[in-house]
Design a protein around this motif. Structure first.
Motif, PDB file in Angstrom:
ATOM      1  N   GLY A 173      -1.154  -8.850  -0.412  1.00 53.72           N
ATOM      2  CA  GLY A 173      -0.429  -7.772  -1.066  1.00 53.72           C
ATOM      3  C   GLY A 173      -1.284  -6.739  -1.749  1.00 53.72           C
ATOM      4  N   ALA A 174      -2.605  -6.926  -1.787  1.00 54.99           N
ATOM      5  CA  ALA A 174      -3.459  -5.983  -2.503  1.00 54.99           C
ATOM      6  C   ALA A 174      -3.420  -4.589  -1.893  1.00 54.99           C
ATOM      7  CB  ALA A 174      -4.895  -6.500  -2.543  1.00 54.99           C
ATOM      8  N   HIS A 175      -3.395  -4.513  -0.581  1.00 55.45           N
ATOM      9  CA  HIS A 175      -3.370  -3.211   0.089  1.00 55.45           C
ATOM     10  C   HIS A 175      -2.188  -2.379  -0.386  1.00 55.45           C
ATOM     11  CE1 HIS A 175      -2.312  -0.407   3.358  1.00 55.45           C
ATOM     12  NE2 HIS A 175      -3.613  -0.351   3.605  1.00 55.45           N
ATOM     13  N   ASP A 176      -0.996  -2.948  -0.358  1.00 54.84           N
ATOM     14  CA  ASP A 176       0.202  -2.208  -0.756  1.00 54.84           C
ATOM     15  C   ASP A 176       0.257  -1.998  -2.262  1.00 54.84           C
ATOM     16  OD1 ASP A 176       0.880  -2.136   1.889  1.00 54.84           O
ATOM     17  OD2 ASP A 176       2.349  -3.760   1.760  1.00 54.84           O
ATOM     18  N   ARG A 177      -0.187  -2.992  -3.009  1.00 61.73           N
ATOM     19  CA  ARG A 177      -0.172  -2.888  -4.480  1.00 61.73           C
ATOM     20  C   ARG A 177      -1.016  -1.711  -4.947  1.00 61.73           C
ATOM     21  NH1 ARG A 177       0.135  -2.238  -9.343  1.00 61.73           N
ATOM     22  NH2 ARG A 177      -0.286  -3.791 -10.961  1.00 61.73           N
ATOM     23  N   LEU A 178      -2.210  -1.575  -4.410  1.00 55.48           N
ATOM     24  CA  LEU A 178      -3.093  -0.495  -4.852  1.00 55.48           C
ATOM     25  C   LEU A 178      -2.645   0.854  -4.304  1.00 55.48           C
ATOM     26  CD1 LEU A 178      -6.525  -2.341  -4.643  1.00 55.48           C
ATOM     27  CD2 LEU A 178      -5.192  -1.790  -6.697  1.00 55.48           C
ATOM     28  N   ALA A 179      -2.035   0.852  -3.122  1.00 60.41           N
ATOM     29  CA  ALA A 179      -1.487   2.103  -2.587  1.00 60.41           C
ATOM     30  C   ALA A 179      -0.383   2.627  -3.501  1.00 60.41           C
ATOM     31  CB  ALA A 179      -0.964   1.885  -1.174  1.00 60.41           C
ATOM     32  N   ARG A 180       0.461   1.739  -4.006  1.00 60.22           N
ATOM     33  CA  ARG A 180       1.530   2.157  -4.924  1.00 60.22           C
ATOM     34  C   ARG A 180       0.946   2.639  -6.244  1.00 60.22           C
ATOM     35  NH1 ARG A 180       3.694  -2.794  -3.363  1.00 60.22           N
ATOM     36  NH2 ARG A 180       3.422  -3.609  -5.482  1.00 60.22           N
ATOM     37  N   ALA A 181      -0.102   1.993  -6.704  1.00 60.12           N
ATOM     38  CA  ALA A 181      -0.715   2.384  -7.977  1.00 60.12           C
ATOM     39  C   ALA A 181      -1.389   3.746  -7.870  1.00 60.12           C
ATOM     40  CB  ALA A 181      -1.720   1.327  -8.421  1.00 60.12           C
ATOM     41  N   TYR A 182      -1.996   4.035  -6.715  1.00 66.29           N
ATOM     42  CA  TYR A 182      -2.752   5.276  -6.555  1.00 66.29           C
ATOM     43  C   TYR A 182      -1.846   6.463  -6.241  1.00 66.29           C
ATOM     44  CZ  TYR A 182      -6.509   8.403  -5.096  1.00 66.29           C
ATOM     45  OH  TYR A 182      -7.369   9.462  -4.994  1.00 66.29           O
ATOM     46  N   GLY A 183      -0.837   6.236  -5.424  1.00 64.56           N
ATOM     47  CA  GLY A 183       0.044   7.322  -5.043  1.00 64.56           C
ATOM     48  C   GLY A 183       0.963   7.734  -6.181  1.00 64.56           C
ATOM     49  N   VAL A 184       1.481   8.946  -6.108  1.00 60.95           N
ATOM     50  CA  VAL A 184       2.391   9.462  -7.139  1.00 60.95           C
ATOM     51  C   VAL A 184       3.812   9.544  -6.578  1.00 60.95           C
ATOM     52  CG1 VAL A 184       2.903  11.388  -8.673  1.00 60.95           C
ATOM     53  CG2 VAL A 184       0.530  10.716  -8.274  1.00 60.95           C
ATOM     54  N   GLU A 185       4.028  10.425  -5.627  1.00 57.82           N
ATOM     55  CA  GLU A 185       5.365  10.547  -5.048  1.00 57.82           C
ATOM     56  C   GLU A 185       5.649   9.447  -4.026  1.00 57.82           C
ATOM     57  OE1 GLU A 185       5.677  14.451  -3.486  1.00 57.82           O
ATOM     58  OE2 GLU A 185       5.663  15.418  -5.460  1.00 57.82           O
ATOM     59  N   ALA A 186       4.601   8.914  -3.440  1.00 54.01           N
ATOM     60  CA  ALA A 186       4.746   7.815  -2.491  1.00 54.01           C
ATOM     61  C   ALA A 186       3.435   7.037  -2.488  1.00 54.01           C
ATOM     62  CB  ALA A 186       5.059   8.349  -1.099  1.00 54.01           C
ATOM     63  N   ALA A 187       3.501   5.825  -1.960  1.00 55.07           N
ATOM     64  CA  ALA A 187       2.281   5.028  -1.844  1.00 55.07           C
ATOM     65  C   ALA A 187       1.247   5.761  -1.002  1.00 55.07           C
ATOM     66  CB  ALA A 187       2.607   3.677  -1.220  1.00 55.07           C
ATOM     67  N   GLU A 188      -0.015   5.657  -1.427  1.00 53.53           N
ATOM     68  CA  GLU A 188      -1.103   6.329  -0.711  1.00 53.53           C
ATOM     69  C   GLU A 188      -2.175   5.299  -0.384  1.00 53.53           C
ATOM     70  OE1 GLU A 188      -4.198  10.066  -1.368  1.00 53.53           O
ATOM     71  OE2 GLU A 188      -2.358   9.945  -2.565  1.00 53.53           O
ATOM     72  N   PRO A 189      -2.228   4.804   0.831  1.00 52.79           N
ATOM     73  CA  PRO A 189      -3.183   3.752   1.196  1.00 52.79           C
ATOM     74  C   PRO A 189      -4.635   4.171   0.935  1.00 52.79           C
ATOM     75  CG  PRO A 189      -1.511   3.970   2.883  1.00 52.79           C
ATOM     76  CD  PRO A 189      -1.339   5.147   1.953  1.00 52.79           C
ATOM     77  N   LEU A 190      -5.464   3.182   0.613  1.00 56.33           N
ATOM     78  CA  LEU A 190      -6.853   3.432   0.233  1.00 56.33           C
ATOM     79  C   LEU A 190      -7.834   2.988   1.318  1.00 56.33           C
ATOM     80  CD1 LEU A 190      -6.719   2.280  -3.517  1.00 56.33           C
ATOM     81  CD2 LEU A 190      -6.010   4.456  -2.493  1.00 56.33           C
ATOM     82  N   ASP A 191      -7.354   2.863   2.544  1.00 57.12           N
ATOM     83  CA  ASP A 191      -8.199   2.342   3.626  1.00 57.12           C
ATOM     84  C   ASP A 191      -9.385   3.252   3.958  1.00 57.12           C
ATOM     85  OD1 ASP A 191      -6.271   0.080   5.000  1.00 57.12           O
ATOM     86  OD2 ASP A 191      -5.143   1.764   4.183  1.00 57.12           O
ATOM     87  N   GLU A 192      -9.300   4.512   3.597  1.00 57.98           N
ATOM     88  CA  GLU A 192     -10.391   5.425   3.948  1.00 57.98           C
ATOM     89  C   GLU A 192     -11.710   4.998   3.322  1.00 57.98           C
ATOM     90  OE1 GLU A 192     -11.607  10.158   3.508  1.00 57.98           O
ATOM     91  OE2 GLU A 192      -9.558   9.506   3.025  1.00 57.98           O
ATOM     92  N   ARG A 193     -11.649   4.390   2.143  1.00 60.81           N
ATOM     93  CA  ARG A 193     -12.878   4.008   1.449  1.00 60.81           C
ATOM     94  C   ARG A 193     -12.989   2.504   1.185  1.00 60.81           C
ATOM     95  NH1 ARG A 193     -14.165   8.260   3.075  1.00 60.81           N
ATOM     96  NH2 ARG A 193     -14.981  10.051   1.917  1.00 60.81           N
ATOM     97  N   TYR A 194     -11.910   1.749   1.377  1.00 63.45           N
ATOM     98  CA  TYR A 194     -11.940   0.299   1.182  1.00 63.45           C
ATOM     99  C   TYR A 194     -11.705  -0.425   2.505  1.00 63.45           C
ATOM    100  CZ  TYR A 194     -11.686   0.470  -3.955  1.00 63.45           C
ATOM    101  OH  TYR A 194     -11.942   0.665  -5.289  1.00 63.45           O
ATOM    102  N   GLU A 195     -12.423  -1.509   2.693  1.00 60.38           N
ATOM    103  CA  GLU A 195     -12.140  -2.442   3.776  1.00 60.38           C
ATOM    104  C   GLU A 195     -11.504  -3.681   3.152  1.00 60.38           C
ATOM    105  OE1 GLU A 195     -14.389  -4.951   7.333  1.00 60.38           O
ATOM    106  OE2 GLU A 195     -15.542  -3.609   6.033  1.00 60.38           O
ATOM    107  N   PHE A 196     -10.205  -3.815   3.312  1.00 64.84           N
ATOM    108  CA  PHE A 196      -9.470  -4.888   2.657  1.00 64.84           C
ATOM    109  C   PHE A 196      -9.643  -6.197   3.418  1.00 64.84           C
ATOM    110  CE2 PHE A 196      -7.397  -1.187   0.891  1.00 64.84           C
ATOM    111  CZ  PHE A 196      -7.061  -1.581  -0.399  1.00 64.84           C
ATOM    112  N   GLY A 197      -9.893  -7.256   2.656  1.00 62.05           N
ATOM    113  CA  GLY A 197      -9.954  -8.596   3.213  1.00 62.05           C
ATOM    114  C   GLY A 197      -9.080  -9.520   2.402  1.00 62.05           C
ATOM    115  N   GLN A 198      -8.096 -10.137   3.018  1.00 64.33           N
ATOM    116  CA  GLN A 198      -7.210 -11.072   2.328  1.00 64.33           C
ATOM    117  C   GLN A 198      -7.826 -12.459   2.363  1.00 64.33           C
ATOM    118  OE1 GLN A 198      -2.990 -10.981   3.380  1.00 64.33           O
ATOM    119  NE2 GLN A 198      -2.905 -13.198   3.175  1.00 64.33           N
ATOM    120  N   PHE A 199      -8.106 -13.033   1.200  1.00 61.21           N
ATOM    121  CA  PHE A 199      -8.690 -14.365   1.228  1.00 61.21           C
ATOM    122  C   PHE A 199      -7.613 -15.443   1.212  1.00 61.21           C
ATOM    123  CE2 PHE A 199      -9.630 -13.153  -3.390  1.00 61.21           C
ATOM    124  CZ  PHE A 199      -8.584 -13.872  -3.945  1.00 61.21           C
ATOM    125  N   GLU A 200      -8.041 -16.653   1.566  1.00 59.04           N
ATOM    126  CA  GLU A 200      -7.150 -17.793   1.624  1.00 59.04           C
ATOM    127  C   GLU A 200      -7.643 -18.863   0.666  1.00 59.04           C
ATOM    128  OE1 GLU A 200      -6.326 -19.248   5.569  1.00 59.04           O
ATOM    129  OE2 GLU A 200      -6.846 -17.311   6.442  1.00 59.04           O
TER     130      GLU A 200
END
Length: 264
Positions: free
Chosen positions: A98-125
């Motif tokens: 959920g980190a990808h969507d969580r941070l997109a919601r935190a960064y965006g204002v009118e809508a979620a704005e994904p941060l993939d341009e500068r982050y490579e997300f890895g979900q750990f187990e």
């Protein structure tokens, strides 16, 4: 391994410290590697006492509460807009689901704005170790209202156990066993905070470390600005007494050596 405390204030920034953020540093392949454990609000500014945040080798988030993750948005601004600075690769960011969507919601204002341009997300187990340079990092699930993990960080001669946010639970023995340093949540005060499943008090942290066995040092952190730090230490010391070392308190902008001393 070196541990640099950027921020150690619990739940929110305090007057002398940002929220949770810790750097681990070790030498590997001819250079120094640095990983951030959590990026709590307010942390990326003081981090510059140790290094430019753009130069981190990776970020690892223990969970997605604001006081542990929201400055990932600030770091994204630096990664994208800092003049004269450019990374050849995206910043690795390891986190629970959920980190990808969580941070997109935190960064965006009118809508979620994904941060993939500068982050490579890895979900750990849970319990699946991953490596960053010299560090082997194992996420251990802990007891908190949201999905949360303690992080066991190992190099060749050192073990750091960072609890993140948790109440006492059996998994802490798995996280802490034989650690050179346990960096433990101590947001609660005995006799005042009676709820379960959120945080530990100093006495609970000390009890968990003793039950794990082989812990060399206990350091309390995540202490909110409304707590008396010495009360937290005293409550831990009542349990930790006889261990040959005093209970330590994490201090902002302090550096600690982890491991390196021979074991008895």
């Amino acid at each position: 391994m070196k541990l640099h405390v950027v921020g150690c204030s619990g739940s929110m920034p305090g007057p002398a410290s940002p929220a949770s953020c810790y750097l681990v540093e070790a030498e590997h392949e001819g250079r120094s590697w640095t990983v951030a454990l959590d990026l709590g609000n307010g942390s990326t500014g003081p981090m510059r006492h140790f290094l430019d945040p753009i130069d981190l080798d990776a970020v690892v988030l223990s969970h997605l509460h604001p006081d542990h993750c929201l400055d990932a948005c600030s770091l994204y601004v630096a990664l994208k807009y800092a003049p004269g600075r450019h990374r050849e690769t995206r910043m690795p960011l390891f986190a629970p689901a959920g980190a990808h969507d969580r941070l997109a919601r935190a960064y965006g204002v009118e809508a979620a704005e994904p941060l993939d341009e500068r982050y490579e997300f890895g979900q750990f187990e849970a319990r699946v170790a991953f490596t960053v340079g010299p560090f082997t990092i194992t996420p251990i699930p802990v007891f908190h209202p949201v999905e949360a993990y303690g992080l066991r960080v190992e190099t060749g001669d050192a073990v750091l156990a960072y609890t993140g946010d948790t109440d006492i639970c059996p998994q802490l023995s798995e996280l802490m066993a034989g650690a050179d340093l346990v960096l433990a949540d101590s947001a609660y005060v005995d006799g005042r905070d009676d709820g379960e499943g959120v945080h530990m008090s100093g006495s609970k942290a000390a009890r968990a470390a003793l039950e794990a066995g082989g812990v060399r040092r206990l350091m309390l952190t995540h202490i909110p600005a409304w707590n008396d730090r010495e009360v937290c230490r005293a409550q831990a010391a009542q349990v930790w007494c006889g261990q040959g070392r005093e209970v330590e308190l994490a201090d902002p902008l302090a550096t600690y050596e982890v491991g390196g001393a021979p074991r008895e």
